[in-house]
Design a protein around this motif. Structure first.
Motif, PDB file in Angstrom:
ATOM      1  N   SER A 105      28.746  31.636  43.426  1.00 31.69           N
ATOM      2  CA  SER A 105      29.397  32.884  43.830  1.00 31.69           C
ATOM      3  C   SER A 105      30.907  32.696  43.930  1.00 31.69           C
ATOM      4  O   SER A 105      31.687  33.561  43.524  1.00 31.69           O
ATOM      5  CB  SER A 105      28.829  33.353  45.170  1.00 31.69           C
TER       6      SER A 105
ATOM      7  N   HIS B 126      32.500  32.500  40.364  1.00 23.15           N
ATOM      8  CA  HIS B 126      32.461  33.700  39.537  1.00 23.15           C
ATOM      9  C   HIS B 126      32.989  34.935  40.265  1.00 23.15           C
ATOM     10  O   HIS B 126      33.923  35.575  39.794  1.00 23.15           O
ATOM     11  CB  HIS B 126      31.034  33.922  39.020  1.00 23.15           C
ATOM     12  N   VAL B 127      32.442  35.238  41.413  1.00 22.22           N
ATOM     13  CA  VAL B 127      32.867  36.440  42.132  1.00 22.22           C
ATOM     14  C   VAL B 127      34.226  36.230  42.800  1.00 22.22           C
ATOM     15  O   VAL B 127      35.183  36.980  42.562  1.00 22.22           O
ATOM     16  CB  VAL B 127      31.811  36.848  43.176  1.00 22.22           C
TER      17      VAL B 127
ATOM     18  N   SER C   6      37.243  35.323  40.332  1.00 23.79           N
ATOM     19  CA  SER C   6      37.690  36.493  39.581  1.00 23.79           C
ATOM     20  C   SER C   6      38.556  37.395  40.457  1.00 23.79           C
ATOM     21  O   SER C   6      39.629  37.863  40.034  1.00 23.79           O
ATOM     22  CB  SER C   6      36.488  37.267  39.057  1.00 23.79           C
ATOM     23  N   ALA C   7      38.111  37.624  41.697  1.00 27.14           N
ATOM     24  CA  ALA C   7      38.898  38.444  42.621  1.00 27.14           C
ATOM     25  C   ALA C   7      40.226  37.775  42.954  1.00 27.14           C
ATOM     26  O   ALA C   7      41.266  38.438  43.059  1.00 27.14           O
ATOM     27  CB  ALA C   7      38.092  38.706  43.895  1.00 27.14           C
TER      28      ALA C   7
ATOM     29  N   PHE D 145      34.250  37.760  50.293  1.00 24.30           N
ATOM     30  CA  PHE D 145      33.665  36.424  50.154  1.00 24.30           C
ATOM     31  C   PHE D 145      34.033  35.536  51.342  1.00 24.30           C
ATOM     32  O   PHE D 145      33.224  34.723  51.794  1.00 24.30           O
ATOM     33  CB  PHE D 145      34.148  35.772  48.853  1.00 24.30           C
TER      34      PHE D 145
END
Length: 219
Positions: free
Chosen positions: A100, A103-104, A107-108, A133
């Protein structure tokens, strides 16, 4: 058996992750510092995608993903118990958190950094996307570490990226509602291990000299 060869870039967060993993596992490698603007042919031969880190083991096995390098090293030796091998499900859960992050959150974070760099109007929303996150991590730190009451692979795999987040708007981060995360990050950045991981080396192409990095280099 000769030490493995690590192609590395000092400030790349993925290369930082790999170096931390090797230090935590008390492994010794030959470090080759590279510039991505002038990549050594040997790096491209080992890993044609031309990114770092790349670990070459016994001149035959090539590992060119930072998390895989951490896992390789800790499977050789895990003196701090970071893989929680006494818990059958722990590693799967750790890898889910790290996936997570990669990737998540990453990217943010890239969008947040770009919004700050180019003075875009969406900086706040991009920062808030990152915070989705970080908020669970702040809560987890009530137990002491990012993955619970014991230090784990997660703490070190996420460290380079949380460091990046903290540096986008430093003044904001210092007063942000993440006191445990701030303390956790400060402790790592002031540690001897982090200083060793961030030690600069001359570019390998300039001298063609390998440098010992890791357990034996610290002696």
């Amino acid at each position: 058996m000769s030490p493995a060869i690590l192609y590395s870039l000092q400030h790349c967060p993925y290369a930082m992750r790999a170096r931390l993993g090797l230090l935590l596992a008390e492994q010794t490698v030959l470090l080759r510092a590279v510039s991505l603007k002038d990549k050594p042919p040997e790096l491209l031969t080992s890993s044609p995608k031309g990114t770092v880190p790349v670990l070459v083991v016994d001149n035959t096995t090539v590992i060119d993903e930072s998390l895989e390098i951490m896992l390789w090293a800790l499977h050789q030796n895990d003196p701090h118990g970071l893989l929680h091998s006494d818990d059958h499900d722990a590693l799967v859960d750790m890898l889910s958190v790290i996936h997570s992050a990669d990737h998540v959150f990453k990217s943010a974070l890239e969008s947040y950094k770009a919004a700050k760099r180019y003075h875009r109007d969406d900086k706040l929303s991009q920062r808030q996307a990152c915070e989705h996150f970080l908020q669970p991590l702040e809560q987890n730190l009530e137990q002491g570490f990012l993955f619970g009451a014991r230090e784990s692979l997660v703490d070190y795999a996420l460290l380079p990226f949380i460091r990046q987040f903290s540096r986008v708007e430093r003044q904001w981060f210092r007063q942000a509602p993440y006191p445990r995360l701030q303390q956790w990050l400060h402790g790592h950045l002031q540690s001897r291990r982090y200083a060793q991981a961030m030690q600069p080396y001359p570019l390998w192409l300039e001298q063609r000299r390998d440098y010992l990095f890791g357990a034996q280099a610290a002696k």
